[in-house]
Design an enzyme around this catalytic site. Structure first.
Site, PDB file in Angstrom:
ATOM      1  N   SER A  95       6.424   2.626   7.697  1.00 42.40           N
ATOM      2  CA  SER A  95       5.102   3.251   7.694  1.00 42.40           C
ATOM      3  C   SER A  95       3.994   2.322   8.183  1.00 42.40           C
ATOM      4  CB  SER A  95       4.757   3.752   6.286  1.00 42.40           C
ATOM      5  OG  SER A  95       4.832   2.693   5.342  1.00 42.40           O
ATOM      6  N   GLY A 128       8.723   5.339   5.260  1.00 40.20           N
ATOM      7  CA  GLY A 128       9.788   5.328   4.269  1.00 40.20           C
ATOM      8  C   GLY A 128      11.066   4.653   4.723  1.00 40.20           C
ATOM      9  N   ASN A 143      10.202  -1.882   2.435  1.00 41.51           N
ATOM     10  CA  ASN A 143      10.638  -0.845   1.481  1.00 41.51           C
ATOM     11  C   ASN A 143      11.865  -1.289   0.686  1.00 41.51           C
ATOM     12  OD1 ASN A 143       8.632   1.094   2.023  1.00 41.51           O
ATOM     13  ND2 ASN A 143       9.704   1.764   3.874  1.00 41.51           N
ATOM     14  N   ASP A 179      -3.776   3.311  -1.901  1.00 42.06           N
ATOM     15  CA  ASP A 179      -2.510   2.950  -2.540  1.00 42.06           C
ATOM     16  C   ASP A 179      -2.325   1.445  -2.655  1.00 42.06           C
ATOM     17  OD1 ASP A 179      -1.935   2.191   0.068  1.00 42.06           O
ATOM     18  OD2 ASP A 179      -0.480   3.782   0.423  1.00 42.06           O
ATOM     19  N   HIS A 234      -0.876   0.242   2.190  1.00 42.00           N
ATOM     20  CA  HIS A 234      -1.020   0.503   3.625  1.00 42.00           C
ATOM     21  C   HIS A 234      -2.408   0.113   4.127  1.00 42.00           C
ATOM     22  CE1 HIS A 234       2.261   3.261   2.350  1.00 42.00           C
ATOM     23  NE2 HIS A 234       2.785   2.865   3.499  1.00 42.00           N
TER      24      HIS A 234
END
Length: 236
Positions: free
Chosen positions: A64, A101, A129, A212, A215
């Site tokens: 991402s 993801g 991730n 969040d 990002h």
């Protein structure tokens, strides 16, 4: 040039043949010049077309962060790199192959599809991730190695840049240290260019990240692009 004394009656006027012939020759010469000019102009346009056709490809293969989650595609760091290349008139085309993801296992499974297109520079941005999920570092390293090996097999002359990643302290000091070192070892073992930490001067800074806290926002992506450019520019 031969002169002719014939006289023609055209449009109610007598015209000496030599004058008429000269006029026709002038018109033919003018048409020929236009044809030559058009051909010259077309030839002058060919180098630009040829250069475009010969543009080299930079593939950003990641998750991402590369895909530009939460920002406009034009604001993601791969697009900013393309703007930089264009401003310097460098013949490179950026391909954003980021997938939100994505893990290293997922990247290993889809790498062959990405390699169907020519690749000159390959920027590998995966592993974040894995770290957030606490996947064993040995597994992450094996997957990244498999991707690197496959890229080199397909394109032996490719230059590969590995984007180093780090995990938050809450994952544990030992895990965080081993995770960071894994990227350094992979780069050293495969003679890869290494971006020590893709999110340098961005990670953990709320003003440069989205809500969040993971990002980057548009301003954060500008800094990420600079982190990438410092390593990438040496390969161009």
């Amino acid at each position: 040039m031969k002169q002719f004394s014939s006289i023609f009656y055209i449009g109610g006027k007598f015209i000496v043949g030599s004058v008429l012939i000269m006029a026709l020759l002038t018109r033919c010469g003018s048409n020929e010049e236009k044809t030559n000019d058009a051909a010259k102009q077309k030839r002058e346009q060919l180098p630009a077309t040829t250069n475009k056709a010969k543009a080299k490809t930079i593939v950003f293969f990641g998750n991402s962060l590369t895909a530009g989650y939460g920002v406009d595609p034009s604001e993601a760091f791969p697009a900013l790199i393309q703007e930089k290349l264009d401003s310097l008139q460098l013949p490179y085309k950026v391909i954003n192959a980021g997938l939100s993801g994505e893990t290293t296992a997922g990247g290993k499974n889809r790498i062959d599809w990405i390699l169907r297109q020519p690749v000159n520079i390959f920027v590998l941005e995966l592993g974040g991730n894995d770290g957030l999920r606490g996947i064993p570092i040995a597994e992450t390293s094996r997957n990244l190695q498999a991707i690197v090996t496959r890229v080199k097999e397909k394109y032996p002359e490719v230059r590969i840049i590995l984007a180093g990643m780090q995990v938050p302290p809450n994952m544990g000091r030992n895990y965080a240290t081993a995770f960071r070192v894994a990227f350094q070892q992979l780069a050293a073992n495969n003679n890869l260019e290494l971006i020590p930490f893709l999110l340098e001067n961005v990670g953990g800074i709320s003003a440069l990240n989205q809500g969040d806290g993971i990002h980057p926002n548009p301003e954060g992506h500008k800094i990420v692009a600079e982190n990438v450019w410092r390593v990438l520019k040496g390969l161009l």
